[in-house]
Design an enzyme around this catalytic site. Sequence first.
Site, short mmCIF file in Angstrom:
data_model
loop_
_atom_site.label_atom_id
_atom_site.label_comp_id
_atom_site.label_asym_id
_atom_site.label_seq_id
_atom_site.Cartn_x
_atom_site.Cartn_y
_atom_site.Cartn_z
N ARG A 128 -5.15 -11.68 10.90
CA ARG A 128 -5.52 -11.49 9.50
C ARG A 128 -5.34 -12.79 8.75
NH1 ARG A 128 -4.34 -5.30 8.29
NH2 ARG A 128 -6.55 -5.09 8.01
N ASP A 136 -12.89 -8.97 10.47
CA ASP A 136 -11.78 -8.03 10.35
C ASP A 136 -12.27 -6.59 10.18
OD1 ASP A 136 -9.50 -6.66 9.72
OD2 ASP A 136 -8.89 -7.94 8.05
P1 NAD Z 1 -1.56 -0.87 7.16
O1 NAD Z 1 -2.74 0.00 7.31
O2 NAD Z 1 -0.81 -1.26 8.38
O3 NAD Z 1 -0.52 -0.18 6.16
C1 NAD Z 1 -0.94 0.40 4.95
C2 NAD Z 1 0.08 0.16 3.86
O4 NAD Z 1 1.23 0.96 4.07
C3 NAD Z 1 0.57 -1.28 3.76
O5 NAD Z 1 0.26 -1.80 2.50
C4 NAD Z 1 2.08 -1.14 3.96
O6 NAD Z 1 2.83 -2.07 3.18
C5 NAD Z 1 2.30 0.28 3.49
N1 NAD Z 1 3.59 0.87 3.87
C6 NAD Z 1 4.32 0.70 4.99
N2 NAD Z 1 5.47 1.40 4.90
C7 NAD Z 1 5.46 2.04 3.71
C8 NAD Z 1 6.35 2.92 3.04
N3 NAD Z 1 7.52 3.26 3.58
N4 NAD Z 1 6.00 3.39 1.82
C9 NAD Z 1 4.82 3.04 1.23
N5 NAD Z 1 3.94 2.20 1.82
C10 NAD Z 1 4.25 1.71 3.04
O7 NAD Z 1 -1.91 -2.20 6.38
P2 NAD Z 1 -3.33 -2.86 5.99
O8 NAD Z 1 -3.88 -2.19 4.82
O9 NAD Z 1 -4.20 -2.90 7.21
O10 NAD Z 1 -2.91 -4.35 5.66
C11 NAD Z 1 -1.71 -4.66 5.06
C12 NAD Z 1 -1.75 -6.06 4.51
O11 NAD Z 1 -2.23 -6.99 5.50
C13 NAD Z 1 -2.70 -6.28 3.37
O12 NAD Z 1 -2.37 -5.75 2.18
C14 NAD Z 1 -2.70 -7.82 3.38
O13 NAD Z 1 -1.54 -8.33 2.83
C15 NAD Z 1 -2.74 -8.10 4.84
N6 NAD Z 1 -4.16 -8.37 5.19
C16 NAD Z 1 -4.55 -9.67 5.21
C17 NAD Z 1 -5.89 -9.95 5.52
C18 NAD Z 1 -6.35 -11.38 5.58
O14 NAD Z 1 -5.69 -12.25 5.15
N7 NAD Z 1 -7.51 -11.61 6.17
C19 NAD Z 1 -6.79 -8.94 5.80
C20 NAD Z 1 -6.35 -7.63 5.73
C21 NAD Z 1 -5.03 -7.36 5.44
#
Ligand code: NAD
Length: 381
Positions: A128, A136
């Site tokens: 990411r 992605d």
């Molecule tokens: P994910 O699907 O793994 O998780 C979903 C969300 O659940 C996350 O925001 C996580 O913080 C949250 N979570 C975990 N435990 C929790 C709890 N106990 N209570 C409440 N929420 C909780 O994550 P995702 O959406 O695939 O991606 C997460 C992060 O990855 C993004 O927000 C971003 O920072 C990063 N990301 C970066 C890129 C990039 O730079 N290209 C692209 C996509 C995502």
Amino acid sequence: MKIGIPNERFNNETRVALIPAAIANLKNEHHEVYIESDAGIGSYIPNEEYEKAGATLVSDTKKLYESVDVIFKVSPPTQNLTLKQHEVNLMREGIIYIGFLAPHSNRDVLEKMQDRKITVFAMEYVPRITRAQSMDALSSMATLAGYKAVLLGANHLGKIFPLLMTAAGSITPANVFVLGAGVAGLQAIATAKRLGARVEAFDPRAAVKEQIESLGAKFVEMELPKEDVETAGGYAKEQTDEFLKKEQEAIARRLSRTDVIISTAQIFGKKAPILITEEMVAQMKPGSVIVDLAAEQGGNCELTQANEVVNKHSVTIVGAVNLPASIPFHASQMYAKNISNLFRHLFQSPDFKLDFDDEITRSACIIRNGEIVNEMVKQLV
Ligand code: NAD
């Protein structure tokens, strides 16, 4: 290179790995596309459109697998019920596979792929980083899932979302609480706001407070863990039982006014944290709805059943599984873009030689020469 697009055979999969609009670029770079007849039907793409775009239709599944260099897939390989053979066994030895793999729940598939010396690139492991954003697929699919989750929530709720001032009186907006504000959660917030709901959200990664607020939702303040909550890749780390207990209490304090919970909390490659216990469900208003996007990872609600809609304590709990497949047109469009960008990145050198010094190539590769080479997958299995 010869690229093969088989029909997706996973339960109820409607997506297809490549759409006709993505074929021209590949052909310009001298690749050939072979597509199994009817592979696009689930996404409303007839065979003729693929032919018009320059793909070759193949009706013999075995021939498709035997004759191509690279397989593009959406869902992980599975049993081909018509041929009574596993898809991996249909693949030619040494072939390249690009697609989702869910390695943590598909160990047997990994073993089969190792035996057949398939070089495997898993969409889940595209790093990411900014450079890889156009590849992605996790983010693309999470965006669609977040949107659809809100529509499902609205559909199951016996109320409307927006504020209405009518001659028959005023209607107050619905209250939506989004748990986890990653890609899916942020899209859920935006969608619920567009429908006119009052939205609040929580995530243990403090960095998302600003993102939640910029979408017009309220960030629910609670004491955040002191230690680092985020991995280098931006994923949340697993929280302690003590923190989860505090979080459950904070959620419970809001339940008397919440109409819809969209829960998206996940820990990459692990079981999802339980944020809503049965006792908490019993405190919710009759008619409330929980849409649990973590259903496949065990669920954020104790009562969630994956792929089922259950009603307990007068609350509807939707165990949402593979929501992008319910929006196949756009899901296939986005996926096709992601996978062809990844493919073109992997094989950009004139002799199509893979460059394992490149971060994207190295991270996305799971199996090479029969060995699992990705450190995270090694740990998982
Ligand atoms: P994910 O699907 O793994 O998780 C979903 C969300 O659940 C996350 O925001 C996580 O913080 C949250 N979570 C975990 N435990 C929790 C709890 N106990 N209570 C409440 N929420 C909780 O994550 P995702 O959406 O695939 O991606 C997460 C992060 O990855 C993004 O927000 C971003 O920072 C990063 N990301 C970066 C890129 C990039 O730079 N290209 C692209 C996509 C995502």
